[in-house]
Design a protein around this motif. Structure first.
Motif, PDB file in Angstrom:
ATOM      1  N   GLY A 272      10.985 -13.339  -9.016  1.00  0.00           N
ATOM      2  CA  GLY A 272       9.963 -12.497  -8.401  1.00  0.00           C
ATOM      3  C   GLY A 272      10.452 -11.888  -7.102  1.00  0.00           C
ATOM      4  O   GLY A 272      10.210 -10.697  -6.823  1.00  0.00           O
ATOM      5  N   GLY A 273      11.137 -12.699  -6.283  1.00  0.00           N
ATOM      6  CA  GLY A 273      11.682 -12.178  -5.030  1.00  0.00           C
ATOM      7  C   GLY A 273      12.774 -11.156  -5.254  1.00  0.00           C
ATOM      8  O   GLY A 273      12.854 -10.135  -4.546  1.00  0.00           O
ATOM      9  N   ILE A 274      13.624 -11.400  -6.237  1.00  0.00           N
ATOM     10  CA  ILE A 274      14.711 -10.455  -6.529  1.00  0.00           C
ATOM     11  C   ILE A 274      14.147  -9.111  -6.984  1.00  0.00           C
ATOM     12  O   ILE A 274      14.589  -8.041  -6.534  1.00  0.00           O
ATOM     13  CB  ILE A 274      15.654 -11.052  -7.599  1.00  0.00           C
ATOM     14  N   PHE A 275      13.152  -9.140  -7.861  1.00  0.00           N
ATOM     15  CA  PHE A 275      12.558  -7.879  -8.313  1.00  0.00           C
ATOM     16  C   PHE A 275      11.770  -7.198  -7.194  1.00  0.00           C
ATOM     17  O   PHE A 275      11.640  -5.968  -7.177  1.00  0.00           O
ATOM     18  CB  PHE A 275      11.671  -8.114  -9.534  1.00  0.00           C
ATOM     19  N   ALA A 276      11.236  -7.992  -6.263  1.00  0.00           N
ATOM     20  CA  ALA A 276      10.573  -7.384  -5.108  1.00  0.00           C
ATOM     21  C   ALA A 276      11.580  -6.637  -4.250  1.00  0.00           C
ATOM     22  O   ALA A 276      11.296  -5.548  -3.731  1.00  0.00           O
ATOM     23  CB  ALA A 276       9.863  -8.452  -4.285  1.00  0.00           C
TER      24      ALA A 276
ATOM     25  N   THR B  94       0.797  -1.225   0.000  1.00  0.00           N
ATOM     26  CA  THR B  94       0.000   0.000   0.000  1.00  0.00           C
ATOM     27  C   THR B  94       0.831   1.278   0.000  1.00  0.00           C
ATOM     28  O   THR B  94       0.423   2.276  -0.596  1.00  0.00           O
ATOM     29  CB  THR B  94      -0.935   0.028   1.224  1.00  0.00           C
ATOM     30  N   ILE B  95       1.958   1.272   0.672  1.00  0.00           N
ATOM     31  CA  ILE B  95       2.792   2.482   0.749  1.00  0.00           C
ATOM     32  C   ILE B  95       3.872   2.466  -0.316  1.00  0.00           C
ATOM     33  O   ILE B  95       4.062   3.435  -1.059  1.00  0.00           O
ATOM     34  CB  ILE B  95       3.427   2.620   2.148  1.00  0.00           C
ATOM     35  N   LEU B  96       4.581   1.343  -0.436  1.00  0.00           N
ATOM     36  CA  LEU B  96       5.656   1.250  -1.426  1.00  0.00           C
ATOM     37  C   LEU B  96       5.125   0.930  -2.817  1.00  0.00           C
ATOM     38  O   LEU B  96       5.829   1.176  -3.804  1.00  0.00           O
ATOM     39  CB  LEU B  96       6.655   0.167  -0.999  1.00  0.00           C
ATOM     40  N   HIS B  97       3.914   0.356  -2.890  1.00  0.00           N
ATOM     41  CA  HIS B  97       3.332  -0.080  -4.160  1.00  0.00           C
ATOM     42  C   HIS B  97       4.302  -0.987  -4.909  1.00  0.00           C
ATOM     43  O   HIS B  97       4.478  -0.891  -6.127  1.00  0.00           O
ATOM     44  CB  HIS B  97       2.941   1.121  -5.027  1.00  0.00           C
ATOM     45  N   ASN B  98       4.916  -1.851  -4.155  1.00  0.00           N
ATOM     46  CA  ASN B  98       5.917  -2.773  -4.680  1.00  0.00           C
ATOM     47  C   ASN B  98       5.240  -4.058  -5.157  1.00  0.00           C
ATOM     48  O   ASN B  98       4.038  -4.257  -4.981  1.00  0.00           O
ATOM     49  CB  ASN B  98       6.931  -3.070  -3.574  1.00  0.00           C
ATOM     50  N   THR B  99       6.028  -4.945  -5.751  1.00  0.00           N
ATOM     51  CA  THR B  99       5.527  -6.263  -6.134  1.00  0.00           C
ATOM     52  C   THR B  99       4.810  -6.898  -4.953  1.00  0.00           C
ATOM     53  O   THR B  99       5.377  -6.982  -3.859  1.00  0.00           O
ATOM     54  CB  THR B  99       6.693  -7.168  -6.563  1.00  0.00           C
ATOM     55  N   PRO B 100       3.564  -7.349  -5.123  1.00  0.00           N
ATOM     56  CA  PRO B 100       2.846  -7.970  -3.996  1.00  0.00           C
ATOM     57  C   PRO B 100       3.608  -9.150  -3.429  1.00  0.00           C
ATOM     58  O   PRO B 100       4.031 -10.040  -4.173  1.00  0.00           O
ATOM     59  CB  PRO B 100       1.521  -8.402  -4.631  1.00  0.00           C
ATOM     60  N   LEU B 101       3.788  -9.160  -2.123  1.00  0.00           N
ATOM     61  CA  LEU B 101       4.501 -10.257  -1.469  1.00  0.00           C
ATOM     62  C   LEU B 101       3.598 -11.457  -1.260  1.00  0.00           C
ATOM     63  O   LEU B 101       4.081 -12.582  -1.093  1.00  0.00           O
ATOM     64  CB  LEU B 101       5.070  -9.790  -0.125  1.00  0.00           C
TER      65      LEU B 101
END
Length: 668
Positions: free
Chosen positions: A649-653, A29-36
């Motif tokens: 996916g984890g690396i890009f997160a 929600t804050i970082l708008h990053n790849t969903p964990l």
């Protein structure tokens, strides 16, 4: 696999899970990053546990000592992290706080539903302080500059604690019923039916390799390296394209709908999409051919049915079903899932009839033991440690009674209060079987549990207050099943089989659920009061909640009787499912599995059908031309596809934590 389970693993699972539960909503929600999180095999838990396998094996080889964690311990750690991640955001709190604050928040926005529903809904379900709710949506004045403790101290806990306590009772009660179902049917699925559980095969194979000191050779398997590099290369290039558009992209989505007409026999494919997701192809390869074939075959047959009905002039408008509370009941044909769910539930109970009969005998005779029952020759012999789980049957009876009392106390007529929890139970058990046996990393319901009762009995069955209360209760846990915990609990039943301390796994699950719920509540309140809920990008959650309330308001304003078309299509779905079950059970050559029919209209299959087609085709060709020996070698290529997708996916997160934009490996 080494069955030992020590305190260190439980503490590790709690700490890592708690960290993910707190960080996941902040990340999304804050970082708008790849969903964990996301789906039934979320990114972050597997990414973390995969590296734990590697580090544990490397440290063991370096020190010449046994691994710090056993394979089963890391599986339990993974299970706990999945539970924490699910409850922390998409599985509960993403929509929960919008759901319980909407009546107060939108009271002045001229929404018709606020006038109609607010007087009908239980007051104890919602915070009734305009200042508390506005502060939650707008954020505290200067909240962004406040520290963690200062924000928490400024939250009006006197307003929130009574409301959250009421809902915690409902949520934990539902979790308890799910645990009882898991223990009651887990033995049947794992031991008697030997369900494959494709989603946990990769971490379980890694656990076996770790315990047998073969993880080094496991990672150097040629097929695994090829699969891993194939997935990694796709996302490396596409990731570069995301950050540097001048780099060419490898297409992973083909819009095939333009090749089909808008009208006619093939009009159901006008919006057809072909997603290429390596991990999903890997999951499809690792499941049985009959199931993977049925997944894509029924999806295409569903599209063909739409066109066939159009050609025959039987196509019905969406309005034929009237107003529903279903999340994806866009076409009348989708109502078939109502009947098919009920029939498949009966089939699951029938398959477990001997096990349930044994359990019922021991339920009625408390001094019964599994060895005594087996000695009479009435039931198939089971491992003694998998003796009849009597307490879950007691728990299920008590839990369902409490759920019925809850519904009745808060406005539902007694018959509706009795049948609605039963529909919740049916949908959750069938959904768990679909995900666990079908290997679906992503699944959504087509119809809501209440749609079945409303279609057959009309809205008068619920009453005005009951209709409003049903819409809210259903939205909390039994509608958005993208990260429902019930399938994860059944994955836990598979993991429990591998350890001699099965009760300890249950303790770990129970602790995870309770702590995760408390942490999720506190985290979302903290984020809301610090940043403002309206700044958290919860547009989808807000839209679905408002649509849910608006649909409930229309049903209260304009009560409807039983819906003819719902009954027709549900009856057709029940008949088709009964026929499929009969053929599946009686004919060994029958190619279609009933699971495929259950998911034909799910929104998730729009993404999954093509990966399942590719996975099935590869599985079929390998077994046809090379047999099991070639399959056992080639399966590592598809394991590599899973590992490659999730590692990238984890690396890009991680990269997304330090950049304004984030490349997502999986379709959003």
């Amino acid at each position: 696999m080494n069955g030992r389970l020590r305190l260190r693993a439980l503490l590790t699972g709690l700490l890592l899970g708690l960290g993910l539960c707190i960080f996941t909503p902040y990340n999304n929600t804050i970082l708008h990053n790849t969903p964990l999180g996301g789906g039934h095999f979320p990114l972050a838990p597997f990414f973390i546990v995969a590296w734990m396998f590697v580090v544990d094996s490397f440290a063991s080889r370096l020190t010449q000592r046994p691994p710090f964690y056993s394979g089963i311990e890391l599986l339990v750690v993974w299970l706990m992290m999945v539970l924490f991640t699910s409850i922390g955001y998409a599985g509960l709190t993403e929509t929960f706080f919008v759901n319980i604050t909407a009546p107060e928040r939108f009271a002045k926005d001229a929404y018709r539903w606020t006038e109609v529903l607010t007087p009908l809904l239980p007051q104890s379900w919602f915070p009734h302080s305009a200042d508390a709710v506005n502060g939650f949506y707008e954020g505290l004045k200067g909240g962004r500059d406040m520290g963690f403790g200062e924000v928490l101290s400024n939250i009006p806990w006197g307003v929130w604690l009574p409301v959250l306590s009421v809902w915690a009772f409902f949520i934990l009660g539902a979790f308890f019923i799910m645990i009882c179902l898991m223990v009651l049917f887990g033995r049947q699925w794992v031991v008697n039916e030997r369900v494959l559980f494709p989603l946990v095969r990769v971490p379980m194979l890694m656990g076996d390799a770790l315990d047998h000191k073969q993880l080094d050779t496991w990672w150097t398997n040629t097929y695994l390296i090829i699969g891993l590099l194939m997935a990694a290369m796709i996302h490396f290039i596409n990731g570069l394209n995301f950050y540097y558009p001048s780099v060419p992209q490898i297409p992973t989505l083909v819009l095939a709908g333009s090749y089909f007409p808008k009208f006619g026999l093939f009009s159901g494919f006008h919006k057809l999409k072909l997603y290429i997701v390596p991990a999903f192809i890997g999951f499809a390869f690792l499941t049985t051919r009959q199931i993977s074939f049925s997944m894509w075959a029924f999806y295409l047959l569903g599209g063909l049915l739409f066109g066939l009905l159009y050609v025959l002039g039987w196509q019905l408008p969406e309005a034929a079903l009237g107003t529903t509370l279903g999340p994806d009941l866009a076409r009348p044909e989708g109502a078939q899932t109502i009947g098919s769910y009920v029939i498949f539930f009966i089939f699951l109970v029938w398959l477990a009839r001997h096990h349930l009969k044994e359990t019922l005998i021991c339920f009625l005779r408390p001094h019964c033991r599994s060895s005594e029952v087996e000695g009479k020759g009435k039931f198939d012999r089971m491992p003694e440690e998998w003796g009849p789980p009597i307490w879950p049957l007691w728990g299920l009876v008590v839990g369902m009674a409490v759920m019925t009392g809850w519904c009745w106390f808060f406005g539902l007529p007694i018959l509706a209060a009795l049948l609605l929890p039963v529909m919740f139970l049916i949908f959750m058990l069938v959904t768990s079987r679909v995900v666990c046996q079908g290997g679906l990393p992503y699944f959504t319901l087509t119809a809501a549990p209440s749609d079945a009762l409303m279609g057959f009995f009309g809205t008068g069955f619920f009453g005005a207050a009951g209709m409003a209360a049903t819409a809210v209760m259903q939205k909390v846990l039994f509608l958005d099943v993208r990260e429902a915990i019930a399938p994860t609990l059944f994955h836990g039943s598979k993991i429990r089989q591998e350890t001699g301390k099965r009760n300890l796994v249950l303790v770990a699950i129970a602790m995870s659920l309770v702590i995760a719920l408390a942490a999720a509540f506190i985290t979302m309140l903290y984020l809301g009061y610090k940043y403002g809920l309206r700044e958290l990008g919860l547009d989808w959650a807000t839209q679905t909640v408002l649509a849910n309330y608006e649909n409930a308001q229309r049903l209260v304003d304009q009560p409807v009787g039983p819906n003819y078309w719902t009954m027709v299509y549900a009856g057709a779905g029940a008949a088709v499912m009964a026929l499929l079950i009969f053929c599946y059970y009686k004919f060994t050559w029958w190619p279609l599995h009933p699971l495929g029919y259950l998911v034909a209209y799910s929104a998730g299959m729009k993404i999954l059908w093509f990966p399942f087609f590719i996975g099935w085709l590869c599985n079929h060709l390998v077994l046809h031309y090379g047999g099991t020996s070639l399959f056992n070698r080639v399966r590592f290529l598809f394991i590599g596809l899973v590992l490659g997708d999730f590692l990238m996916g984890g690396i890009f997160a991680v990269i997304g934590l330090f950049s304004d934009q984030s490349y997502s490996v999986f379709p959003l």
